[in-house]
Design a protein around this motif. Structure first.
Motif, short mmCIF file in Angstrom:
data_model
loop_
_atom_site.label_atom_id
_atom_site.label_comp_id
_atom_site.label_asym_id
_atom_site.label_seq_id
_atom_site.Cartn_x
_atom_site.Cartn_y
_atom_site.Cartn_z
N GLU A 174 0.31 6.49 -4.52
CA GLU A 174 0.88 5.95 -5.76
C GLU A 174 1.10 4.44 -5.68
O GLU A 174 1.28 3.78 -6.69
CB GLU A 174 2.21 6.62 -6.06
N ASP A 219 4.28 9.43 -3.16
CA ASP A 219 3.09 9.57 -2.34
C ASP A 219 2.56 8.18 -2.04
O ASP A 219 2.58 7.28 -2.91
CB ASP A 219 2.01 10.37 -3.08
N ALA A 242 -2.40 4.83 7.95
CA ALA A 242 -1.87 5.81 7.00
C ALA A 242 -2.46 5.59 5.61
O ALA A 242 -2.80 6.55 4.90
CB ALA A 242 -0.34 5.72 6.95
N CYS A 243 -2.63 4.33 5.21
CA CYS A 243 -3.24 4.04 3.90
C CYS A 243 -4.68 4.53 3.86
O CYS A 243 -5.14 5.09 2.85
CB CYS A 243 -3.17 2.54 3.62
N ALA A 285 5.58 9.52 1.33
CA ALA A 285 5.10 10.83 1.78
C ALA A 285 3.58 10.93 1.61
O ALA A 285 2.96 10.13 0.91
CB ALA A 285 5.79 11.94 0.98
N ARG A 286 3.04 11.92 2.30
CA ARG A 286 1.63 12.31 2.17
C ARG A 286 0.63 11.17 2.27
O ARG A 286 -0.01 10.84 1.28
CB ARG A 286 1.43 13.11 0.87
N PRO A 287 0.46 10.57 3.47
CA PRO A 287 1.23 10.80 4.70
C PRO A 287 2.42 9.86 4.81
O PRO A 287 2.52 8.88 4.07
CB PRO A 287 0.21 10.47 5.79
N THR A 288 3.31 10.19 5.75
CA THR A 288 4.44 9.31 6.06
C THR A 288 4.12 8.55 7.34
O THR A 288 4.07 9.15 8.41
CB THR A 288 5.73 10.12 6.26
N GLU A 342 11.09 10.20 -3.49
CA GLU A 342 9.99 9.85 -2.61
C GLU A 342 8.74 9.62 -3.46
O GLU A 342 8.65 10.08 -4.61
CB GLU A 342 9.72 10.94 -1.56
N ALA A 369 -4.81 8.02 3.19
CA ALA A 369 -4.51 8.31 1.78
C ALA A 369 -5.66 7.86 0.87
O ALA A 369 -5.57 8.02 -0.36
CB ALA A 369 -3.22 7.63 1.36
#
Length: 296
Positions: free
Chosen positions: A186, A183, A209-210, A260-263, A181, A213
């Protein structure tokens, strides 16, 4: 209560442009057509038609009633078709709509179940990305992506099928391809391939979600659908992030990694008309949709 037969005659007059033409099309006498239209105007208390030259033209009220009559007559037609099916021993009909990524992943199983268990059913399929605002335009069952605030009401019941997490699809030789997975952050500096230029809910969900992050992705290429975006990834143009269901048919040379982080997550539902819920084909379809979702 409005007489449906008179609505049919009136609609024919509007479409034909004259009583004589409507009478010819319907196989009636002009006198009978005129009587039906007069009775409908008396029934409604409205002037529905006005004479223009040798023909007739609907008034504003007539145009409005004609548009509504189309919807009423369509529903009556559907009811008449159902009666005909039942009278002839067929098991009825079912209209089923779905969005693109469900088509390849689920619909072969769903249609196979329906046609094998109910071979006499008339199945109408349509590809729809959005639920129509007008209830009359909605199918018996629609597979759709919904948010919790959009559930239920209006004569329909939403059945939860799947929470579908997003994944990053990468060229097989990408530096992140071997990970279990990644993040979401990344991927911030990567070249992104957009896969939903329609700017639908699935894309907005990803962008939210982006933002969570701490970045906004830069789309270097815009594709109209998942298969095209995946082909761009295979060509080494960039990566794309899409729901897991969209990876059902990956081309050679690409792989996917969980995000992940977040999904980002989308929720898929079967929206069923309450009036159709007990139709045998609807019950089989809902069961088959649940089976397909359980395989993910």
């Amino acid at each position: 209560m409005l007489d449906v037969h008179r609505l049919r005659v009136f609609r024919s007059v509007v479409a034909s442009g004259s009583v004589q033409a409507a009478a010819t099309n319907l196989g009636y006498t002009p006198s009978a057509v005129s009587q039906h239209v007069t009775a409908l105007q008396r029934e409604t208390g409205l002037t529905l038609l006005t004479r223009v030259g040798r023909g007739l033209q609907p008034t504003a009220a007539g145009n409005a009633l004609a548009a509504e009559a189309d919807r009423v007559l369509a529903r009556v037609g559907a009811a008449e078709a159902l009666v005909a099916d039942l009278r002839s021993g067929r098991t009825g009909s079912l209209s089923l709509a779905y969005f693109a990524s469900v088509g390849a992943a689920w619909m072969p199983h769903v249609v196979s179940r329906i046609t094998s268990e109910l071979p006499g059913v008339r199945l109408g399929l349509s590809l729809r990305e959005y639920i129509p605002d007008t209830p009359e335009q909605r199918p018996d069952i629609q597979v759709a992506v919904l948010r919790s605030e959009a559930l239920g009401g209006g004569g329909f019941t939403a059945h939860h099928l799947l929470d579908d997490p997003y994944v990053a699809v990468l060229p097989a030789g990408h530096r992140l391809a071997g990970k279990e997975e990644v993040d979401l952050v990344e991927l911030a500096e990567e070249r992104w391939v957009d896969n939903d230029v329609a700017r639908g809910w699935c894309r907005r969900n990803l962008l939210e979600a982006c933002k969570a992050a701490g970045f906004s992705p830069t789309f270097h290429v815009e594709a109209h659908d998942y298969p095209t975006a995946l082909a761009f990834v295979e060509a080494g143009i960039g990566l794309t992030v899409l729901p897991t269901l969209g990876t059902a048919q990956l081309p050679d040379g690409v792989t996917w990694v969980r995000v992940a982080r977040p999904t980002p997550m989308r929720s898929i539902y079967a929206v069923v008309q309450n009036a159709a819920a007990q139709i045998p084909a609807a019950r089989v379809a809902l069961t088959a949709l649940r089976e397909a979702a359980d395989q993910i």
